[in-house]
Design an enzyme around this catalytic site. Structure first.
Site, PDB file in Angstrom:
ATOM      1  N   ARG A  19     -46.500  13.688 -10.560  1.00 30.23           N
ATOM      2  CA  ARG A  19     -45.787  12.835 -11.524  1.00 30.23           C
ATOM      3  C   ARG A  19     -46.274  11.429 -11.263  1.00 30.23           C
ATOM      4  O   ARG A  19     -46.049  10.876 -10.172  1.00 30.23           O
ATOM      5  CB  ARG A  19     -44.278  12.954 -11.342  1.00 30.23           C
ATOM      6  CG  ARG A  19     -43.524  11.899 -12.122  1.00 30.23           C
ATOM      7  CD  ARG A  19     -42.067  12.209 -12.296  1.00 30.23           C
ATOM      8  NE  ARG A  19     -41.882  13.294 -13.250  1.00 30.23           N
ATOM      9  CZ  ARG A  19     -40.714  13.608 -13.821  1.00 30.23           C
ATOM     10  NH1 ARG A  19     -39.626  12.925 -13.528  1.00 30.23           N
ATOM     11  NH2 ARG A  19     -40.629  14.598 -14.684  1.00 30.23           N
ATOM     12  N   ASP A  77     -35.070  11.280 -26.790  1.00 30.22           N
ATOM     13  CA  ASP A  77     -35.244  11.043 -25.355  1.00 30.22           C
ATOM     14  C   ASP A  77     -34.705   9.643 -25.066  1.00 30.22           C
ATOM     15  O   ASP A  77     -34.345   8.897 -25.996  1.00 30.22           O
ATOM     16  CB  ASP A  77     -36.746  11.159 -25.007  1.00 30.22           C
ATOM     17  CG  ASP A  77     -37.022  11.084 -23.513  1.00 30.22           C
ATOM     18  OD1 ASP A  77     -36.077  11.244 -22.700  1.00 30.22           O
ATOM     19  OD2 ASP A  77     -38.196  10.846 -23.136  1.00 30.22           O
ATOM     20  N   CYS A 126     -34.866  16.303 -23.359  1.00 27.68           N
ATOM     21  CA  CYS A 126     -35.474  16.772 -22.105  1.00 27.68           C
ATOM     22  C   CYS A 126     -34.614  16.458 -20.888  1.00 27.68           C
ATOM     23  O   CYS A 126     -34.801  17.065 -19.838  1.00 27.68           O
ATOM     24  CB  CYS A 126     -36.872  16.191 -21.957  1.00 27.68           C
ATOM     25  SG  CYS A 126     -36.902  14.406 -21.716  1.00 27.68           S
ATOM     26  N   ARG A 151     -37.438  25.156 -18.116  1.00 27.99           N
ATOM     27  CA  ARG A 151     -38.450  24.502 -17.266  1.00 27.99           C
ATOM     28  C   ARG A 151     -38.863  25.462 -16.144  1.00 27.99           C
ATOM     29  O   ARG A 151     -40.041  25.573 -15.813  1.00 27.99           O
ATOM     30  CB  ARG A 151     -37.896  23.203 -16.642  1.00 27.99           C
ATOM     31  CG  ARG A 151     -37.638  22.059 -17.605  1.00 27.99           C
ATOM     32  CD  ARG A 151     -38.899  21.540 -18.276  1.00 27.99           C
ATOM     33  NE  ARG A 151     -39.928  21.127 -17.331  1.00 27.99           N
ATOM     34  CZ  ARG A 151     -40.007  19.917 -16.746  1.00 27.99           C
ATOM     35  NH1 ARG A 151     -39.132  19.001 -17.038  1.00 27.99           N
ATOM     36  NH2 ARG A 151     -40.998  19.628 -15.908  1.00 27.99           N
ATOM     37  N   HIS A 158     -46.012  14.659 -21.229  1.00 28.82           N
ATOM     38  CA  HIS A 158     -45.137  15.497 -20.391  1.00 28.82           C
ATOM     39  C   HIS A 158     -45.299  16.952 -20.860  1.00 28.82           C
ATOM     40  O   HIS A 158     -44.368  17.547 -21.422  1.00 28.82           O
ATOM     41  CB  HIS A 158     -43.692  15.013 -20.529  1.00 28.82           C
ATOM     42  CG  HIS A 158     -42.778  15.465 -19.431  1.00 28.82           C
ATOM     43  ND1 HIS A 158     -43.196  16.226 -18.359  1.00 28.82           N
ATOM     44  CD2 HIS A 158     -41.438  15.271 -19.250  1.00 28.82           C
ATOM     45  CE1 HIS A 158     -42.160  16.468 -17.562  1.00 28.82           C
ATOM     46  NE2 HIS A 158     -41.094  15.898 -18.084  1.00 28.82           N
ATOM     47  N   GLN A 182     -42.777  19.897 -19.852  1.00 26.75           N
ATOM     48  CA  GLN A 182     -41.511  19.770 -20.569  1.00 26.75           C
ATOM     49  C   GLN A 182     -41.635  20.367 -21.966  1.00 26.75           C
ATOM     50  O   GLN A 182     -40.760  21.117 -22.422  1.00 26.75           O
ATOM     51  CB  GLN A 182     -41.109  18.293 -20.680  1.00 26.75           C
ATOM     52  CG  GLN A 182     -39.860  18.065 -21.492  1.00 26.75           C
ATOM     53  CD  GLN A 182     -38.615  18.616 -20.808  1.00 26.75           C
ATOM     54  OE1 GLN A 182     -38.369  18.305 -19.653  1.00 26.75           O
ATOM     55  NE2 GLN A 182     -37.840  19.438 -21.509  1.00 26.75           N
TER      56      GLN A 182
END
Ligand code: CP
Ligand code: NVA
Length: 320
Positions: free
Chosen positions: A119, A237, A277, A305, A146, A149
């Protein structure tokens, strides 16, 4: 049954199977990984039957430059369930935090572990890591995208709504890393994507032009009500992504009309779902009534996930 043959011989080739961005894979490869995720979900959720140890003996290094709950825990649990192990590495505890290069880090870690999930604050660092690593590198979120995700989101979308191609998904809010991966996914999986953002926060034209050149069904909107009308899924988001905190007041002001609340959701198709998410900020990008209401599938999305992570790991390790 888990299908275990796709591109036979690929694992034996020199280049590791990185998972960096959805647009870099063809639709068949993405469909294959997603089908693995569905199969592994069934296998691991059923009380009986085989739970394939597709990462037996393998070690995943998880390198974090930013906070994480879901990505960290789902990769960790997925690896353990598949028979492998993990090491969590925080940037500031590593020599990387004192100026060691990404390329040296990549080459050293490749001598110890079987895959690296990172990340990162910068997508360029991930690309550099993948360039020098001799083991697979997985994008666990960057400033650009991402992808893990969004594969979980696509899995959730097809579980709830069935065939993807006829569906319309509307993104409302800031066009960030998560929105960029939605654009990639809309093209590769063939559904319609409408993005409702303030003009100043529209997605980078490189994403829009790529999607249009690939024949994607993409439209940009300023009016959230127009974009949500008749949609099968509404998603949003945070208004301030990690690393964007400085000077975020203007961004927050621009985004005020883009909250996903009951009035906006009422414009979507009957039975539309709401996705996010997570982490979410109730009263900002989404009202509590929507995220905690009957149309919200955010915890199924979070669970997926784990199921998607298993499939991505198995694919990167060349086990499927
Ligand atoms: N959605 C997501 O990636 O969550 P985390 O930041 O908790 O990993
Ligand atoms: N856009 C958010 C996603 C968090 C999972 C961020 O980058 O902070």
């Amino acid at each position: 049954m888990l299908q275990t043959q796709h591109n036979p011989g690929l694992a034996a080739q020199m280049s590791p199977r990185h998972f960096l961005d959805i647009d870099t894979y063809d639709s068949a490869t993405l469909r294959f990984i997603l089908n693995c995720a569905h199969s592994l979900k069934k296998a691991f959720k059923s009380g009986t039957g085989s739970k394939p140890k597709l990462a037996e003996g393998a070690v995943l290094a998880m390198l974090f430059e930013k906070s994480s709950t879901r990505t960290r825990v789902s990769f960790d649990v997925a690896m353990r369930q598949l028979g492998g192990e993990t090491i969590v590495l925080n940037h500031n505890d590593m020599q990387l935090g004192r100026g060691e290069t990404i390329s040296d880090t990549a080459q050293v870690l490749s001598r110890y572990v079987d895959a690296i999930m990172m990340r990162s604050t910068s997508h360029e660092k991930l690309i550099e890591l993948a360039k020098f690593a001799t083991v697979p590198v997985i994008n666990g979120l960057s400033d650009k995208s991402h992808p893990c995700q969004i594969l979980a989101d696509i899995m959730t979308l097809e579980e709830k709504k069935g065939l993807l191609e006829p569906l319309t998904v509307t993104w409302v809010g800031d066009s960030n890393n998560v929105a960029n991966s939605w654009i990639h996914a809309a093209v590769r999986f063939g559904f319609t994507l409408r993005l409702a953002t303030p003009k100043l926060l529209q997605p980078a034209m490189s994403f829009v032009e790529w999607a249009r050149a690939e024949g994607g069904k993409l439209s940009l909107h300023e009016d959230p009500a127009e974009a949500v009308a008749g949609a099968d899924c509404v998603t949003t988001d945070v208004w301030v992504s990690m690393g964007q905190e400085a000077g975020s007041e203007q961004r927050i002001a621009l985004l005020q009309p883009y909250q996903v609340n009951e009035a906006l959701m009422a414009k979507a198709a009957p039975g539309a779902i709401f996705m996010h998410c997570l982490p979410a900020y109730r009263g900002m990008e989404v009202s509590a009534g929507v995220i905690d209401g009957p149309q919200s599938v955010v915890f199924d999305e979070a669970e997926n996930r784990l199921h998607v992570q298993r499939a991505i790991l198995a694919w990167c390790l060349g086990k499927v």
